[in-house]
Design an enzyme around this catalytic site. Structure first.
Site, PDB file in Angstrom:
ATOM      1  N   HIS A 183       0.824  -1.208   0.000  1.00  0.00           N
ATOM      2  CA  HIS A 183       0.000   0.000   0.000  1.00  0.00           C
ATOM      3  C   HIS A 183       0.857   1.256   0.000  1.00  0.00           C
ATOM      4  CE1 HIS A 183      -3.746  -2.069   0.642  1.00  0.00           C
ATOM      5  NE2 HIS A 183      -4.353  -0.905   0.570  1.00  0.00           N
ATOM      6  N   GLU A 224      15.101 -11.892 -19.260  1.00  0.00           N
ATOM      7  CA  GLU A 224      15.577 -11.478 -17.942  1.00  0.00           C
ATOM      8  C   GLU A 224      16.377 -12.565 -17.246  1.00  0.00           C
ATOM      9  OE1 GLU A 224      12.178 -10.480 -15.535  1.00  0.00           O
ATOM     10  OE2 GLU A 224      10.952 -12.060 -16.412  1.00  0.00           O
ATOM     11  N   ASP A 249      15.770  -7.931 -13.214  1.00  0.00           N
ATOM     12  CA  ASP A 249      16.095  -9.329 -12.946  1.00  0.00           C
ATOM     13  C   ASP A 249      17.339  -9.763 -13.716  1.00  0.00           C
ATOM     14  OD1 ASP A 249      14.307  -9.917 -11.011  1.00  0.00           O
ATOM     15  OD2 ASP A 249      12.809 -10.853 -12.318  1.00  0.00           O
ATOM     16  N   CYS A 288      12.039  -2.794 -20.395  1.00  0.00           N
ATOM     17  CA  CYS A 288      10.994  -2.367 -19.462  1.00  0.00           C
ATOM     18  C   CYS A 288      11.464  -2.377 -18.018  1.00  0.00           C
ATOM     19  CB  CYS A 288       9.735  -3.212 -19.619  1.00  0.00           C
ATOM     20  SG  CYS A 288       9.944  -4.918 -19.121  1.00  0.00           S
TER      21      CYS A 288
END
Lengths: 597, 90
Positions: free
Chosen positions: A190, A432, A456, A503
């Site tokens: 959150h 990755e 990664d 990305c």
């Protein structure tokens, strides 16, 4: 003494300010006999009513900021507040024993915390926090104590906490919260989600910041790099002040002016796209004129809830993104859970080495029920725009073929049922895992695009767990091995005639824009807030020179050399306003001159 | 005061966790009758989310549901329908 701690940057930007340490609430609860039982009952009733209003406000605020599914927790809080045992026990004992309400609320919290702690199932035990959260709110009202208040800070501050509960995060004072640093939680918590939504720099997963920072200590939070500096030296502070001014100035300049397209001076287009984690970020992406969603993370659909999302729920979410972005593309990534992300209802076991464990595509291939429902939802959403699908953690050809055979089954099934969908949507492989780089030529023959997940890839190829304090500094995007792997992947893609984008976080770091463009990357996808800066970088370089620069970089042997060269080119570009007439040309001419030396 | 009792089996794969428990509470709150649920000798008020959570009823557990009050029959029927349907989940 200056202390530098590395964590995970979850919301970009730099914050510098006094630390406000936020800890667990401890109340001193009095016990006494009340004289008038009715007055006491009325006092309790008033406290409950005002707490109810508080929780309802938190619900609305959270729902508006990040969507209703993330506000559900406050609905649960309301149920705890309305619970009959609370009313029964407090009211009955006020009447029968003439005890004060706060003492009885305290007893109620203690009794049920203990009861719930003895429950053998962890999923039930997890709700204890909600009970304590609600109980503390009532106590604070009764005692007229201010819950250490995050919603009205007296001075602009950097919030330092071991963790922030969803209630705490939802209350954040957006004006005076300069930055956030927490010991626990990850990019999908959150705290992270709200920090991004409100553009507050934040770093999580710091492990020890709570024990290093004292209230009032100056603290620097760099949300791009995940670095936090406690009690910085004058020199460090000056360096960050300068960097902060520069990034804010360029951001303001970028927002004030019409956005240029993401095209180099010599007309080579490298679209700037957005990575999104939540539906609310689609509108952020549109605001920054993202040319598509290069990475739609689907994990949020599966997190912070007790059951799996239905196919229908997923379809709605993907279709919404496809419609909002059309005609631009939306690249949906299939579930990338496991590793550091925990979902209680999937019963993922704790693994000693989760990053090398049962996660992402490995998990999906073992759970075709979950995987197929997600793929069906994606294919169904394809009719609403331009959707493509990519798969995380592909390590070789067999996996990709296995995935494609499942895709085939899903398509046959949809066809048989007469469900409308686009059959020919592009299918991509994330690159990755180092083994995927090595066989990129083979993978390129069997899919329609590549997207390099640099986070990664760096972690796996350099064998560095960036959450480990001792070695996190070894996580290095400028490592020659990383740059060579990127080049190798792009070459394989080009040979097969498919596009290859990036990305990972590297795509959003303006320092790397020129070298990535020079290596021949076909698109850059990043968090929406980084788009204006990166696009202005692309617009101020020349593709022909970027290619020469990239090949020069590839010949460098050390990280230090690479960093130095990247930094020099970057600051030369930064000294000039990219929008001033001819400025960028002059800039690049200067850089080219230096290159020939 | 009418009182009815019945044994019901939890079918939810994850047991009676927060969401189904909440659904159950909301359902029984509509009735005037008291509704209590026992499992292994532990008896809780079904109008309390916390009571139900402390039961930690796993899939397959047999709940003893007792409704006492003017609308006891109706309350029991509602609880039966809900529990047998997995409290809105599967």
């Amino acid at each position: 003494m200056e202390v530098t701690i590395r964590g995970i940057g979850v919301s970009p930007g730099i914050a510098i300010g006094p630390a406000l340490t936020f800890g667990v609430q401890a109340f001193d609860i009095p016990k006494y006999q009340v004289e008038n039982v009715d007055t006491e009952l009325a006092r309790f009733e008033r406290a409950v009513i005002s707490v109810r209003a508080d929780i309802e406000r938190l619900y609305e605020r959270t729902a508006e900021a990040v969507g209703e599914e993330h506000a559900d927790i406050f609905k649960a809080h309301l149920m705890f507040l309305e619970d009959v045992t609370l009313r029964d026990e407090v009211e009955r004992r006020v009447v029968s024993e003439a005890l004060n309400a706060e003492y009885l609320v305290g007893e109620w919290i203690a009794r049920y915390t203990k009861l719930m702690a003895s429950v053998p199932d962890a999923r039930f035990r997890e709700r204890t926090q909600d009970l304590v959260d609600v109980g503390n709110r009532i106590l604070a009202r009764l005692l007229n104590a201010n819950l250490e208040s995050l919603d009205h800070l007296e001075h602009p501050s950097v919030i330092v906490a071991h963790d922030l509960s969803p209630s705490d995060a939802a209350k954040l004072d957006m004006v005076n919260t300069l930055g956030i640093a927490t010991d626990v939680s990850g990019p999908t918590s959150h705290t992270a989600i709200l920090a991004r939504a409100f553009e507050i720099p934040a770093v999580v997963g710091l492990k020890f910041v709570g024990s290093h920072a004292l209230p009032g200590d100056t603290i620097i939070v760099d949300g791009r790099t995940g670095v936090v500096v406690v009690r910085p030296s004058a020199k460090t502070r000056a360096r960050y002040e300068e960097e902060k001014v520069r990034s804010e100035r360029s951001r303001a300049a970028l927002q004030a002016k019409e956005l240029k397209p993401s095209v180099t001076l010599d007309g080579h287009e490298v679209p700037a796209m957005a990575n999104i984690e939540l539906p609310v970020e689609i509108s952020h992406s549109l605001k920054t004129k993202a040319q598509g969603i290069g990475l739609y993370r689907t994990e949020y659909l599966f997190l912070n809830r007790a059951t799996l999302p239905t196919e229908e729920e997923q379809y709605e979410a993907y279709a919404e993104a496809a419609r909002a972005m059309a005609p631009a593309t939306v690249t949906l990534r299939t579930l990338d859970l496991g590793g550091d992300k925990f979902v209680s209802h999937l019963h993922l076991a704790n693994e000693i080495n989760p990053q090398l464990g049962w996660r992402a595509i490995r998990f999906c291939l073992e759970r075709p029920d979950i995987f197929k429902a997600q793929l069906r939802a994606m294919f169904r959403a394809s009719v609403h725009g331009n959707v493509q699908i990519m798969f995380p953690l592909i390590s070789g050809v067999d996996e990709l073929r296995h995935v494609k055979s499942i895709l085939q089954e899903v398509c046959v099934d949809l066809e048989r049922r007469g469900v409308p969908f686009k059959r020919d949507i592009p299918i991509g492989s994330m690159i990755e895992v180092p083994s995927a780089v090595e066989v990129a030529d083979l993978l390129a023959k069997e899919c329609d695009f590549f997207s390099i997940g640099t986070n990664d890839l760096i972690q796996y190829s350099l064998a560095v767990d960036r959450v480990n304090e001792k070695i996190a500094h070894m996580y290095e995007p400028a490592h020659p091995a990383v740059l060579r792997m990127i080049r190798r992947t792009i070459k394989a893609a080009k040979a097969a005639g498919i596009p290859c984008g990036v990305c990972g976080e590297m795509a959003g770091d303006p320092m790397f824009s020129e070298v990535l463009v020079g290596l021949g990357i076909s698109s850059l996808s990043m968090s929406a807030v980084a788009i204006p800066v990166v696009r202005s970088q692309v617009a101020s370089i020349r593709y022909s020179l970027a290619r020469r620069f990239a090949s020069r970089i590839l010949n460098m042997g050390s990280v230090a050399e690479v960093r130095e060269a990247l930094h020099r080119r970057y600051s030369q570009r930064g000294q000039l306003d990219p929008y001033a007439e001819g400025a960028a040309d002059a800039n690049i001419a200067g850089a080219a001159g230096e290159e020939e030396c | 005061m009418p009182e009815v009792t019945e044994e019901l089996r939890v079918v939810n794969s994850l047991g009676l966790h927060a969401r189904p428990a909440a659904t159950l509470v909301q359902t029984v709150l509509k009735f005037k009758s008291d509704v209590h649920i026992s499992l292994n000798g532990h008896r809780v008020n079904a109008k309390s989310i916390m009571g139900l959570l402390t039961l930690a009823a796993a899939q397959g557990s047999i709940l003893v549901v007792t409704c006492t009050g003017p609308d006891a029959e109706e309350a029991l029927t509602a609880v039966r329908n809900l529990v047998e349907a997995g409290c809105g989940e599967s």
